[in-house]
Design a protein around this motif. Structure first.
Motif, PDB file in Angstrom:
ATOM      1  N   UNK A   9       0.796  -1.227   0.000  1.00 55.31           N
ATOM      2  CA  UNK A   9       0.000   0.000   0.000  1.00 55.31           C
ATOM      3  C   UNK A   9       0.831   1.280   0.000  1.00 55.31           C
ATOM      4  N   UNK A  10       2.130   1.184  -0.143  1.00 60.20           N
ATOM      5  CA  UNK A  10       2.966   2.385  -0.094  1.00 60.20           C
ATOM      6  C   UNK A  10       4.276   2.175  -0.838  1.00 60.20           C
ATOM      7  N   UNK A  11       4.967   3.283  -1.095  1.00 59.17           N
ATOM      8  CA  UNK A  11       6.346   3.214  -1.544  1.00 59.17           C
ATOM      9  C   UNK A  11       7.101   4.342  -0.877  1.00 59.17           C
ATOM     10  N   UNK A  12       8.394   4.172  -0.768  1.00 62.52           N
ATOM     11  CA  UNK A  12       9.246   5.171  -0.140  1.00 62.52           C
ATOM     12  C   UNK A  12      10.296   5.582  -1.160  1.00 62.52           C
ATOM     13  N   UNK A  13      10.385   6.884  -1.386  1.00 60.52           N
ATOM     14  CA  UNK A  13      11.424   7.403  -2.277  1.00 60.52           C
ATOM     15  C   UNK A  13      12.273   8.388  -1.486  1.00 60.52           C
ATOM     16  N   UNK A  14      13.471   8.662  -1.985  1.00 61.08           N
ATOM     17  CA  UNK A  14      14.333   9.633  -1.322  1.00 61.08           C
ATOM     18  C   UNK A  14      14.903  10.581  -2.360  1.00 61.08           C
ATOM     19  N   UNK A  15      15.104  11.817  -1.923  1.00 58.34           N
ATOM     20  CA  UNK A  15      15.713  12.851  -2.755  1.00 58.34           C
ATOM     21  C   UNK A  15      17.184  12.916  -2.367  1.00 58.34           C
ATOM     22  N   UNK A  16      18.074  12.565  -3.289  1.00 52.69           N
ATOM     23  CA  UNK A  16      19.507  12.530  -2.965  1.00 52.69           C
ATOM     24  C   UNK A  16      20.042  13.914  -2.616  1.00 52.69           C
ATOM     25  N   UNK A  17      19.472  14.962  -3.205  1.00 53.36           N
ATOM     26  CA  UNK A  17      19.963  16.316  -2.941  1.00 53.36           C
ATOM     27  C   UNK A  17      19.669  16.754  -1.507  1.00 53.36           C
ATOM     28  N   UNK A  18      18.498  16.431  -0.996  1.00 47.50           N
ATOM     29  CA  UNK A  18      18.102  16.880   0.348  1.00 47.50           C
ATOM     30  C   UNK A  18      18.208  15.781   1.394  1.00 47.50           C
ATOM     31  N   UNK A  19      18.229  14.518   0.953  1.00 46.75           N
ATOM     32  CA  UNK A  19      18.231  13.396   1.890  1.00 46.75           C
ATOM     33  C   UNK A  19      16.852  13.102   2.453  1.00 46.75           C
ATOM     34  N   UNK A  20      15.861  13.861   2.035  1.00 45.87           N
ATOM     35  CA  UNK A  20      14.493  13.678   2.519  1.00 45.87           C
ATOM     36  C   UNK A  20      13.891  12.400   1.953  1.00 45.87           C
ATOM     37  N   UNK A  21      13.182  11.656   2.800  1.00 49.11           N
ATOM     38  CA  UNK A  21      12.471  10.453   2.377  1.00 49.11           C
ATOM     39  C   UNK A  21      10.976  10.737   2.425  1.00 49.11           C
ATOM     40  N   UNK A  22      10.266  10.244   1.428  1.00 49.61           N
ATOM     41  CA  UNK A  22       8.831  10.493   1.324  1.00 49.61           C
ATOM     42  C   UNK A  22       8.113   9.156   1.246  1.00 49.61           C
ATOM     43  N   UNK A  23       7.108   8.972   2.096  1.00 54.49           N
ATOM     44  CA  UNK A  23       6.260   7.784   2.055  1.00 54.49           C
ATOM     45  C   UNK A  23       5.015   8.163   1.257  1.00 54.49           C
ATOM     46  N   UNK A  24       4.756   7.432   0.190  1.00 54.61           N
ATOM     47  CA  UNK A  24       3.638   7.717  -0.706  1.00 54.61           C
ATOM     48  C   UNK A  24       2.658   6.557  -0.688  1.00 54.61           C
ATOM     49  N   UNK A  25       1.375   6.872  -0.592  1.00 54.98           N
ATOM     50  CA  UNK A  25       0.351   5.831  -0.552  1.00 54.98           C
ATOM     51  C   UNK A  25      -0.044   5.410  -1.967  1.00 54.98           C
ATOM     52  N   UNK A  26      -0.129   4.104  -2.176  1.00 59.07           N
ATOM     53  CA  UNK A  26      -0.460   3.567  -3.502  1.00 59.07           C
ATOM     54  C   UNK A  26      -1.897   3.888  -3.918  1.00 59.07           C
ATOM     55  N   UNK A  27      -2.767   4.192  -2.965  1.00 61.96           N
ATOM     56  CA  UNK A  27      -4.146   4.508  -3.309  1.00 61.96           C
ATOM     57  C   UNK A  27      -4.209   5.764  -4.189  1.00 61.96           C
ATOM     58  N   UNK A  28      -3.199   6.634  -4.096  1.00 62.36           N
ATOM     59  CA  UNK A  28      -3.142   7.852  -4.891  1.00 62.36           C
ATOM     60  C   UNK A  28      -2.253   7.723  -6.124  1.00 62.36           C
ATOM     61  N   UNK A  29      -1.587   6.594  -6.285  1.00 60.73           N
ATOM     62  CA  UNK A  29      -0.615   6.391  -7.370  1.00 60.73           C
ATOM     63  C   UNK A  29      -1.302   6.312  -8.728  1.00 60.73           C
ATOM     64  N   UNK A  30      -0.733   7.019  -9.716  1.00 62.34           N
ATOM     65  CA  UNK A  30      -1.233   6.957 -11.096  1.00 62.34           C
ATOM     66  C   UNK A  30      -0.275   6.162 -11.970  1.00 62.34           C
ATOM     67  N   UNK A  31       0.968   6.615 -12.077  1.00 65.42           N
ATOM     68  CA  UNK A  31       1.950   5.901 -12.879  1.00 65.42           C
ATOM     69  C   UNK A  31       3.343   6.404 -12.546  1.00 65.42           C
TER      70      UNK A  31
END
Length: 146
Positions: free
Chosen positions: A99-121
């Protein structure tokens, strides 16, 4: 009708069954063997061991898991949100769940948890690993496209 008029049923008479009755089902035979889904069985009921490779099913989270560490652009839609209806995230794919994926921004080091219910492509700039059921290895990377 009174209980006496119904006939006499002793507690022993209510629970007793014949030796082949349902009361003895647990002792009628041996426990059947554990069978993994799709394993062949012999006519006698034995399990035939196989060395068939196990493949991930081609659900989106499994495709993401096969491609951890790759940079992607992920498109999401948030219904009934007056501030922002759609957002685009770019980052390294760190983890993927049902139900989720986690991505990270290498420039800021910030990690974002994204819910698959909102995922388009998602889009990726490099080839993806995609191993689907019934295929050994990855499909050919060169394809004839029209």
């Amino acid at each position: 009708m009174s209980p006496a008029g119904m006939g006499s049923m002793s507690p022993a008479g209510m629970g007793s069954m014949s030796p082949m009755g349902m009361g003895n089902m647990g002792t009628m035979g041996a426990t059947p063997p554990q069978v993994t889904s799709g394993s062949p069985m012999t006519p006698a009921g034995g399990v035939v061991p196989t060395t068939a490779p196990v493949f991930e099913q081609s659900y989106i989270e499994n495709i993401f898991r096969l491609n951890l560490g790759k940079v992607g652009t992920f498109y999401f839609t948030y219904e009934n949100n007056k501030d922002w209806n759609a957002k685009v995230y770019t980052g390294v794919l760190e983890a993927a769940g049902r139900d989720h994926l986690i991505i990270s921004d290498k420039a800021t080091g910030q990690r974002i948890v994204l819910l698959m219910v909102n995922f388009d492509y998602a889009t990726f700039e490099e080839p993806l690993i995609y191993q689907y059921p019934g295929t050994i290895g990855n499909p050919p990377t060169t394809r004839n496209c029209w």
